[in-house]
Design a protein around this motif. Structure first.
Motif, PDB file in Angstrom:
ATOM      1  N   THR A  47     149.028  90.078  28.520  1.00 23.85           N
ATOM      2  CA  THR A  47     149.655  90.073  29.841  1.00 23.85           C
ATOM      3  C   THR A  47     148.937  89.041  30.707  1.00 23.85           C
ATOM      4  OG1 THR A  47     148.229  91.745  30.839  1.00 23.85           O
ATOM      5  CG2 THR A  47     150.200  92.544  29.673  1.00 23.85           C
ATOM      6  N   ASP A  48     149.581  88.665  31.783  1.00 20.94           N
ATOM      7  CA  ASP A  48     148.973  87.680  32.684  1.00 20.94           C
ATOM      8  C   ASP A  48     147.698  88.204  33.335  1.00 20.94           C
ATOM      9  OD1 ASP A  48     150.788  89.448  34.082  1.00 20.94           O
ATOM     10  OD2 ASP A  48     150.531  88.197  35.850  1.00 20.94           O
ATOM     11  N   VAL A  49     147.500  89.510  33.367  1.00 17.74           N
ATOM     12  CA  VAL A  49     146.276  90.042  33.968  1.00 17.74           C
ATOM     13  C   VAL A  49     145.092  90.030  32.998  1.00 17.74           C
ATOM     14  CG1 VAL A  49     147.484  91.423  35.682  1.00 17.74           C
ATOM     15  CG2 VAL A  49     146.872  92.450  33.492  1.00 17.74           C
ATOM     16  N   HIS A  50     145.344  89.764  31.716  1.00 16.08           N
ATOM     17  CA  HIS A  50     144.236  89.595  30.780  1.00 16.08           C
ATOM     18  C   HIS A  50     143.560  88.261  31.102  1.00 16.08           C
ATOM     19  CE1 HIS A  50     146.453  92.263  27.615  1.00 16.08           C
ATOM     20  NE2 HIS A  50     145.766  92.978  28.484  1.00 16.08           N
ATOM     21  N   PRO A  51     142.247  88.253  31.236  1.00 10.77           N
ATOM     22  CA  PRO A  51     141.562  87.000  31.585  1.00 10.77           C
ATOM     23  C   PRO A  51     141.518  86.047  30.388  1.00 10.77           C
ATOM     24  CG  PRO A  51     139.958  88.715  31.153  1.00 10.77           C
ATOM     25  CD  PRO A  51     141.319  89.372  31.097  1.00 10.77           C
ATOM     26  N   PRO A  52     141.445  84.745  30.646  1.00 10.63           N
ATOM     27  CA  PRO A  52     141.319  83.798  29.536  1.00 10.63           C
ATOM     28  C   PRO A  52     140.041  84.024  28.728  1.00 10.63           C
ATOM     29  CG  PRO A  52     141.448  82.637  31.644  1.00 10.63           C
ATOM     30  CD  PRO A  52     141.524  84.091  31.933  1.00 10.63           C
ATOM     31  N   SER A  53     139.056  84.697  29.329  1.00  3.77           N
ATOM     32  CA  SER A  53     137.823  84.999  28.599  1.00  3.77           C
ATOM     33  C   SER A  53     138.046  86.030  27.503  1.00  3.77           C
ATOM     34  CB  SER A  53     136.712  85.452  29.554  1.00  3.77           C
ATOM     35  OG  SER A  53     137.116  86.595  30.262  1.00  3.77           O
ATOM     36  N   ARG A  54     139.264  86.543  27.404  1.00  5.37           N
ATOM     37  CA  ARG A  54     139.620  87.366  26.246  1.00  5.37           C
ATOM     38  C   ARG A  54     139.518  86.505  24.982  1.00  5.37           C
ATOM     39  NH1 ARG A  54     145.474  90.285  25.051  1.00  5.37           N
ATOM     40  NH2 ARG A  54     145.216  90.382  22.801  1.00  5.37           N
ATOM     41  N   PHE A  55     139.778  85.201  25.131  1.00  6.89           N
ATOM     42  CA  PHE A  55     139.800  84.287  23.996  1.00  6.89           C
ATOM     43  C   PHE A  55     138.632  83.308  23.968  1.00  6.89           C
ATOM     44  CE2 PHE A  55     144.263  85.219  25.127  1.00  6.89           C
ATOM     45  CZ  PHE A  55     144.675  85.834  23.965  1.00  6.89           C
ATOM     46  N   LEU A  56     138.123  82.948  25.142  1.00  2.00           N
ATOM     47  CA  LEU A  56     137.141  81.876  25.259  1.00  2.00           C
ATOM     48  C   LEU A  56     135.984  82.312  26.149  1.00  2.00           C
ATOM     49  CD1 LEU A  56     139.801  79.164  26.124  1.00  2.00           C
ATOM     50  CD2 LEU A  56     138.708  79.475  23.888  1.00  2.00           C
ATOM     51  N   PRO A  57     134.780  81.784  25.883  1.00  2.89           N
ATOM     52  CA  PRO A  57     133.639  82.119  26.745  1.00  2.89           C
ATOM     53  C   PRO A  57     133.920  81.715  28.192  1.00  2.89           C
ATOM     54  CG  PRO A  57     132.905  81.001  24.757  1.00  2.89           C
ATOM     55  CD  PRO A  57     134.401  80.905  24.772  1.00  2.89           C
ATOM     56  N   GLU A  58     133.418  82.507  29.107  1.00  2.10           N
ATOM     57  CA  GLU A  58     133.642  82.269  30.535  1.00  2.10           C
ATOM     58  C   GLU A  58     133.189  80.874  30.953  1.00  2.10           C
ATOM     59  OE1 GLU A  58     135.400  83.064  33.960  1.00  2.10           O
ATOM     60  OE2 GLU A  58     135.339  84.595  32.390  1.00  2.10           O
ATOM     61  N   SER A  59     132.105  80.389  30.356  1.00  5.48           N
ATOM     62  CA  SER A  59     131.622  79.046  30.713  1.00  5.48           C
ATOM     63  C   SER A  59     132.657  77.975  30.355  1.00  5.48           C
ATOM     64  CB  SER A  59     130.296  78.750  30.016  1.00  5.48           C
ATOM     65  OG  SER A  59     130.445  78.834  28.598  1.00  5.48           O
ATOM     66  N   LEU A  60     133.356  78.138  29.256  1.00  6.67           N
ATOM     67  CA  LEU A  60     134.410  77.190  28.883  1.00  6.67           C
ATOM     68  C   LEU A  60     135.626  77.354  29.794  1.00  6.67           C
ATOM     69  CD1 LEU A  60     135.583  74.966  27.150  1.00  6.67           C
ATOM     70  CD2 LEU A  60     136.200  76.703  25.451  1.00  6.67           C
ATOM     71  N   VAL A  61     135.935  78.579  30.171  1.00  6.08           N
ATOM     72  CA  VAL A  61     137.043  78.821  31.096  1.00  6.08           C
ATOM     73  C   VAL A  61     136.780  78.103  32.418  1.00  6.08           C
ATOM     74  CG1 VAL A  61     138.281  80.585  32.431  1.00  6.08           C
ATOM     75  CG2 VAL A  61     137.712  81.016  30.024  1.00  6.08           C
ATOM     76  N   VAL A  62     135.542  78.152  32.892  1.00  2.00           N
ATOM     77  CA  VAL A  62     135.179  77.461  34.138  1.00  2.00           C
ATOM     78  C   VAL A  62     135.427  75.964  33.997  1.00  2.00           C
ATOM     79  CG1 VAL A  62     133.246  76.842  35.662  1.00  2.00           C
ATOM     80  CG2 VAL A  62     133.546  79.213  34.921  1.00  2.00           C
ATOM     81  N   VAL A  63     135.015  75.385  32.882  1.00  2.00           N
ATOM     82  CA  VAL A  63     135.224  73.954  32.646  1.00  2.00           C
ATOM     83  C   VAL A  63     136.716  73.633  32.603  1.00  2.00           C
ATOM     84  CG1 VAL A  63     134.939  72.080  30.958  1.00  2.00           C
ATOM     85  CG2 VAL A  63     133.009  73.604  31.486  1.00  2.00           C
ATOM     86  N   LEU A  64     137.486  74.448  31.915  1.00  4.98           N
ATOM     87  CA  LEU A  64     138.937  74.219  31.837  1.00  4.98           C
ATOM     88  C   LEU A  64     139.568  74.299  33.230  1.00  4.98           C
ATOM     89  CD1 LEU A  64     139.763  76.232  28.592  1.00  4.98           C
ATOM     90  CD2 LEU A  64     139.818  73.737  28.865  1.00  4.98           C
ATOM     91  N   ARG A  65     139.142  75.275  34.022  1.00  2.21           N
ATOM     92  CA  ARG A  65     139.693  75.416  35.377  1.00  2.21           C
ATOM     93  C   ARG A  65     139.342  74.215  36.253  1.00  2.21           C
ATOM     94  NH1 ARG A  65     138.775  81.867  35.924  1.00  2.21           N
ATOM     95  NH2 ARG A  65     140.846  82.414  35.125  1.00  2.21           N
ATOM     96  N   GLU A  66     138.126  73.691  36.073  1.00  2.00           N
ATOM     97  CA  GLU A  66     137.710  72.530  36.861  1.00  2.00           C
ATOM     98  C   GLU A  66     138.391  71.247  36.388  1.00  2.00           C
ATOM     99  OE1 GLU A  66     133.455  72.545  36.471  1.00  2.00           O
ATOM    100  OE2 GLU A  66     133.206  74.148  37.954  1.00  2.00           O
ATOM    101  N   SER A  67     138.774  71.191  35.120  1.00  2.00           N
ATOM    102  CA  SER A  67     139.301  69.967  34.519  1.00  2.00           C
ATOM    103  C   SER A  67     140.814  69.863  34.512  1.00  2.00           C
ATOM    104  CB  SER A  67     138.819  69.850  33.067  1.00  2.00           C
ATOM    105  OG  SER A  67     137.429  69.931  32.998  1.00  2.00           O
ATOM    106  N   ILE A  68     141.494  70.994  34.555  1.00  2.00           N
ATOM    107  CA  ILE A  68     142.948  70.992  34.391  1.00  2.00           C
ATOM    108  C   ILE A  68     143.620  71.368  35.701  1.00  2.00           C
ATOM    109  CG2 ILE A  68     144.899  72.052  33.188  1.00  2.00           C
ATOM    110  CD1 ILE A  68     143.005  72.497  30.801  1.00  2.00           C
ATOM    111  N   ASP A  69     144.418  70.453  36.200  1.00  2.00           N
ATOM    112  CA  ASP A  69     145.224  70.733  37.385  1.00  2.00           C
ATOM    113  C   ASP A  69     146.524  71.379  36.932  1.00  2.00           C
ATOM    114  OD1 ASP A  69     143.438  69.595  39.226  1.00  2.00           O
ATOM    115  OD2 ASP A  69     144.250  67.586  38.852  1.00  2.00           O
ATOM    116  N   THR A  70     146.890  72.440  37.583  1.00  2.00           N
ATOM    117  CA  THR A  70     148.146  73.106  37.247  1.00  2.00           C
ATOM    118  C   THR A  70     149.186  72.754  38.299  1.00  2.00           C
ATOM    119  OG1 THR A  70     147.502  75.105  38.426  1.00  2.00           O
ATOM    120  CG2 THR A  70     146.972  75.008  36.079  1.00  2.00           C
TER     121      THR A  70
END
Length: 178
Positions: A47-70
């Motif tokens: 579901t959309d409420v599941h965090p991306p850290s379900r799949f990836l380490p939080e540190s990588l999620v932070v990098v993806l959020r900083e790098s990818i414009d939605t």
């Protein structure tokens, strides 16, 4: 005589799964990661409420959020984007339900896949690695490209997923990000 139901609880909403079976989205609760289907298979539930850290380490999620414009209705890169990439690669193996107008379920988007949750986890990691490879290929730093490529040669997706799932304790509803 009509059966009583809770107002706004849907009733009649059905999501066709990739296997051809249907499920009432109201049967899916926020803690579910897999759905035991009447077809005999187990389908991953996200579901959309599941965090991306379900799949990836939080540190990588932070990098993806900083790098990818939605360029959509979501404030930042997250699970809907990860599942969007999966849907792009496997359009016939992912069913999606828009529950944004249904206050009875607790989520706005629901995905059920033809894969079980472990295989979906591997697919998400593989696709993020491909995304990273594409991004690094545009770098102007040859040393960074070479370093990344050498690290990826040693990266074992299956082993990563095994270790990550062990650390996250996916058997408990109280798992925490790594």
């Amino acid at each position: 005589m009509a059966a009583p139901r809770v107002p706004g609880s849907g009733g009649g909403d059905e999501l066709e799964l990739p296997c051809g079976e249907t499920v009432d989205p109201h049967e899916i609760d926020l803690g579910m990661r897999e759905y035991g289907c009447s077809c005999g298979d187990t389908h991953a539930v996200v579901t959309d409420v599941h965090p991306p850290s379900r799949f990836l380490p939080e540190s990588l999620v932070v990098v993806l959020r900083e790098s990818i414009d939605t360029d959509d209705d979501f404030d930042e890169f997250g699970t809907p984007h990860l599942l969007g990439v999966v849907m792009e690669e496997f359009p016939d193996q992912v069913a999606v339900y828009d529950a944004s107008g249904d206050g009875a379920v607790g989520y706005a988007l629901l995905w059920l896949t033809d894969f079980d949750s472990r295989r979906l986890h591997e697919i998400v990691v593989e696709l993020v690695v491909e995304l990273m490879e594409h991004a690094i290929s545009h770098a102007e730093d040859d040393a960074a490209i070479t370093e990344f490529e050498s690290q990826m040669l040693e990266f074992d997706v299956s082993e990563f997923v095994d270790q990550y799932r062990r650390r996250r304790d996916f058997e408990s509803e109280y798992d925490q990000p790594v």
